[in-house]
Design an enzyme around this catalytic site. Structure first.
Site, PDB file in Angstrom:
ATOM      1  N   GLN A 132       2.276  -5.980  -2.984  1.00 24.95           N
ATOM      2  CA  GLN A 132       2.603  -6.025  -1.535  1.00 24.95           C
ATOM      3  C   GLN A 132       3.914  -5.265  -1.290  1.00 24.95           C
ATOM      4  OE1 GLN A 132       1.676  -9.468  -2.904  1.00 24.95           O
ATOM      5  NE2 GLN A 132      -0.337  -8.624  -2.624  1.00 24.95           N
ATOM      6  N   LYS A 142       0.185   4.222  -8.644  1.00 28.22           N
ATOM      7  CA  LYS A 142       0.376   5.528  -9.293  1.00 28.22           C
ATOM      8  C   LYS A 142       1.748   5.598  -9.964  1.00 28.22           C
ATOM      9  CE  LYS A 142       1.278  10.339  -8.676  1.00 28.22           C
ATOM     10  NZ  LYS A 142       1.058  11.630  -8.093  1.00 28.22           N
ATOM     11  N   GLY A 195     -10.997  -3.215   2.250  1.00 30.04           N
ATOM     12  CA  GLY A 195     -11.677  -2.083   2.883  1.00 30.04           C
ATOM     13  C   GLY A 195     -11.315  -1.908   4.353  1.00 30.04           C
ATOM     14  N   HIS A 198      -4.221  -2.005  -6.480  1.00 28.01           N
ATOM     15  CA  HIS A 198      -3.451  -0.844  -6.935  1.00 28.01           C
ATOM     16  C   HIS A 198      -4.406   0.232  -7.445  1.00 28.01           C
ATOM     17  CE1 HIS A 198       0.264  -3.635  -7.486  1.00 28.01           C
ATOM     18  NE2 HIS A 198      -0.023  -3.375  -6.234  1.00 28.01           N
ATOM     19  N   ASP A 221       0.821  -1.216   0.000  1.00 26.08           N
ATOM     20  CA  ASP A 221       0.000   0.000   0.000  1.00 26.08           C
ATOM     21  C   ASP A 221       0.853   1.265   0.000  1.00 26.08           C
ATOM     22  OD1 ASP A 221      -2.228  -1.716   0.257  1.00 26.08           O
ATOM     23  OD2 ASP A 221      -1.885  -1.793   2.416  1.00 26.08           O
ATOM     24  N   GLU A 222       2.005   1.214  -0.640  1.00 31.53           N
ATOM     25  CA  GLU A 222       2.894   2.383  -0.664  1.00 31.53           C
ATOM     26  C   GLU A 222       2.497   3.375  -1.759  1.00 31.53           C
ATOM     27  OE1 GLU A 222       4.114  -0.735  -1.038  1.00 31.53           O
ATOM     28  OE2 GLU A 222       5.424  -1.180   0.658  1.00 31.53           O
TER      29      GLU A 222
HETATM   30  P1  IMP Z   1      -2.533 -12.828   2.137  1.00 31.71           P
HETATM   31  O1  IMP Z   1      -1.559 -12.297   1.141  1.00 31.71           O
HETATM   32  O2  IMP Z   1      -3.971 -12.626   1.760  1.00 31.71           O
HETATM   33  O3  IMP Z   1      -2.227 -14.268   2.505  1.00 31.71           O
HETATM   34  O4  IMP Z   1      -2.352 -11.981   3.515  1.00 31.71           O
HETATM   35  C1  IMP Z   1      -1.161 -12.078   4.299  1.00 31.71           C
HETATM   36  C2  IMP Z   1      -0.831 -10.717   4.915  1.00 31.71           C
HETATM   37  O5  IMP Z   1      -0.428  -9.819   3.894  1.00 31.71           O
HETATM   38  C3  IMP Z   1      -2.016 -10.037   5.617  1.00 31.71           C
HETATM   39  O6  IMP Z   1      -1.517  -9.294   6.719  1.00 31.71           O
HETATM   40  C4  IMP Z   1      -2.548  -9.055   4.569  1.00 31.71           C
HETATM   41  O7  IMP Z   1      -3.228  -7.980   5.139  1.00 31.71           O
HETATM   42  C5  IMP Z   1      -1.249  -8.639   3.906  1.00 31.71           C
HETATM   43  N1  IMP Z   1      -1.415  -8.222   2.507  1.00 31.71           N
HETATM   44  C6  IMP Z   1      -1.611  -9.012   1.432  1.00 31.71           C
HETATM   45  N2  IMP Z   1      -1.689  -8.275   0.316  1.00 31.71           N
HETATM   46  C7  IMP Z   1      -1.532  -7.005   0.680  1.00 31.71           C
HETATM   47  C8  IMP Z   1      -1.472  -5.767  -0.046  1.00 31.71           C
HETATM   48  O8  IMP Z   1      -1.580  -5.709  -1.273  1.00 31.71           O
HETATM   49  N3  IMP Z   1      -1.285  -4.651   0.702  1.00 31.71           N
HETATM   50  C9  IMP Z   1      -1.108  -4.690   2.046  1.00 31.71           C
HETATM   51  N4  IMP Z   1      -1.152  -5.802   2.764  1.00 31.71           N
HETATM   52  C10 IMP Z   1      -1.345  -6.954   2.090  1.00 31.71           C
END
Ligand code: IMP
Length: 431
Positions: free
Chosen positions: A225, A18, A303, A41, A13-14
């Site tokens: 991620q 964009k 959300g 994204h 979420d950085e």
């Molecule tokens: P998973 O990828 O759904 O297995 O989630 C594992 C961890 O990664 C959890 O803490 C999620 O909230 C976090 N996570 C997965 N994808 C994202 C992302 O795109 N942004 C932020 N956190 C993420």
């Protein structure tokens, strides 16, 4: 001509969407190389908001081809929904515009069921996954029982794999978690129909990239991620199941390590995290609420409210090392406007000892407290700044201090959500 990788340096979420969108103007092809629809994204183009979960963020450029690499886990239903969603907004996505690697693994309904059942069984020790079936899908890949995109083109193989997997997954779901079993016939019918719709998009991404590089095309690799969610380098076990680090662009797209020219690390001007896990600079106070509200820190996928805190440069410096970053892109600097002072976490303190690095031992990390350096804030609206010199002196000092502590130069600064609200100090494609 250059090959550029964009990765997150924090917990996702950085604001990669964009930056990828902006850099896409310089690339012929954009490739996603890991993760799945756990990512979200967000782009704002001419005031219109787009959120992509699987399709690379460069899709809105008319002449850019987007590819989903073998390292991505793909939920076929979500991919089709995304394609249809764009069509509804007047953007037609054809196999000329989008390709899906034949080697990418598919997220199946039983992966989602297992992800959700496991999380709810864990109670307070849950990871806080997105519930999209990401982990269970990667597990099947490594266990060599996964279903790949290419299987959608060979129906006998698809049927046999679904049957074998359901036998095992239904046993697990019903006996361990007390869930309802999934029904073979309806699942198969659904996937036969999906295979019909998705087959035209299935390609050999690695071979295509090899040919494109031979023609001196520029390629942008879009990470999802962030480094601290990396299965190897992140805050294990509070991580995702893939490798969001830059080196995985090679494995997840099928190219050699020597082909990469630039690694751009995206740093949000403060820190956020969704889901559980340690977060040393977290602010559980008014300032944390302020960052959450002004930064609109809600997960684009689930959300959920994101946890917020001051910028943790221990985290970013670690990312600079494991990714080999040579550019920084700072996002959401405008969110800090009005805060004074602004704290920068430059080290940790753990049981009286100063740490410059993120410890692997989770219990130690939970016991770390932030060592802050206090920076003066600014009050001026910075969203109109288009050159570094147009930023208030204190904002300039903040950016310069980040560069110093991390040891990587800042090439891009985002001062608002729109494409234009950006300061370009250096283009990573000009290597
Ligand atoms: P998973 O990828 O759904 O297995 O989630 C594992 C961890 O990664 C959890 O803490 C999620 O909230 C976090 N996570 C997965 N994808 C994202 C992302 O795109 N942004 C932020 N956190 C993420």
């Amino acid at each position: 001509m250059a090959n550029v990788v964009v990765i997150g340096t924090q917990w996702g979420d950085e604001g990669k969407g964009k930056v990828v969108d902006l850099l896409s103007a310089h690339a012929n092809r954009i490739v996603r190389f890991q993760g799945g629809n756990n990512a979200g994204h967000t782009l704002v183009i001419n005031g219109e908001r787009f959120v992509f979960h699987l399709i690379p963020s460069g899709i809105l450029y008319p002449d850019t081809r987007c590819l989903i690499g073998n390292g991505v886990v793909v939920d076929p239903e979500v991919l089709l929904e995304e394609i249809k969603g764009l069509l509804d907004r007047g953007i037609a996505i054809s196999p000329k515009k989008l390709g899906l690697s034949e080697r990418a693994h598919l997220i199946m309904p039983y992966h989602k069921a297992i992800d959700i059942a496991r999380e709810s069984a864990k109670g307070r020790s849950k990871i806080g996954t997105t519930g999209r079936g990401i982990g269970p899908c990667y597990e099947d890949k490594v266990a060599r029982v996964g279903i790949r995109a290419i299987d959608l083109t060979e129906l006998d193989v698809l049927k046999e794999k679904i049957r074998a997997n359901l036998r095992e997954k239904n046993f697990y779901l019903t006996n361990l978690f007390g869930c309802e079993p999934l029904e073979y016939k309806s699942l198969l019918d659904r996937y036969l129909s999906l295979s019909h719709e998705l087959s035209p998009f299935i390609v050999d991404v690695s071979a295509e990239l090899h040919e494109a590089m031979g023609r001196n095309e520029s390629i942008l690799f879009e990470g999802a991620q962030g480094t601290h969610l990396d299965i190897d380098h992140g805050t294990y076990p509070f991580v995702t199941s893939s490798n969001p680090v830059a080196a995985n662009a090679c494995i997840g797209a099928g190219i050699g390590p020597k082909t990469l020219d630039s690694i751009v690390g995206i740093v949000k001007a403060y820190t956020t995290r969704v889901g559980s896990g340690p977060f040393v600079s977290e602010l559980i106070d008014e300032t944390g609420n302020y960052l959450q509200e002004i930064g609109q820190e809600f997960g684009a996928t689930t959300g959920r409210r994101r946890r917020c805190g001051w910028l943790d440069l221990v985290v970013v410096r670690y990312s600079a090392r494991v990714n080999g970053m040579n550019h920084l892109a700072i996002t959401k600097l405008d969110v800090l406007t009005g805060l004074d002072p602004i704290d920068l976490c430059i080290a940790y303190e753990c049981q009286g000892k100063r740490l410059e690095n993120v410890p692997a031992k989770l219990s130690a990390l939970y016991n770390c407290s932030p060592v802050y350096e206090e920076m003066e804030g600014w009050k001026e609206d910075i969203s109109g700044a288009r050159a570094f010199e147009e930023l208030p002196k204190n904002a300039q000092a903040y950016v310069r201090r980040i560069e110093e502590v991390v040891g990587v130069p800042v090439s891009i600064i985002s001062v608002g959500s729109g494409r234009k609200e950006t300061i370009f100090c250096k283009n990573p494609f000009d290597e």
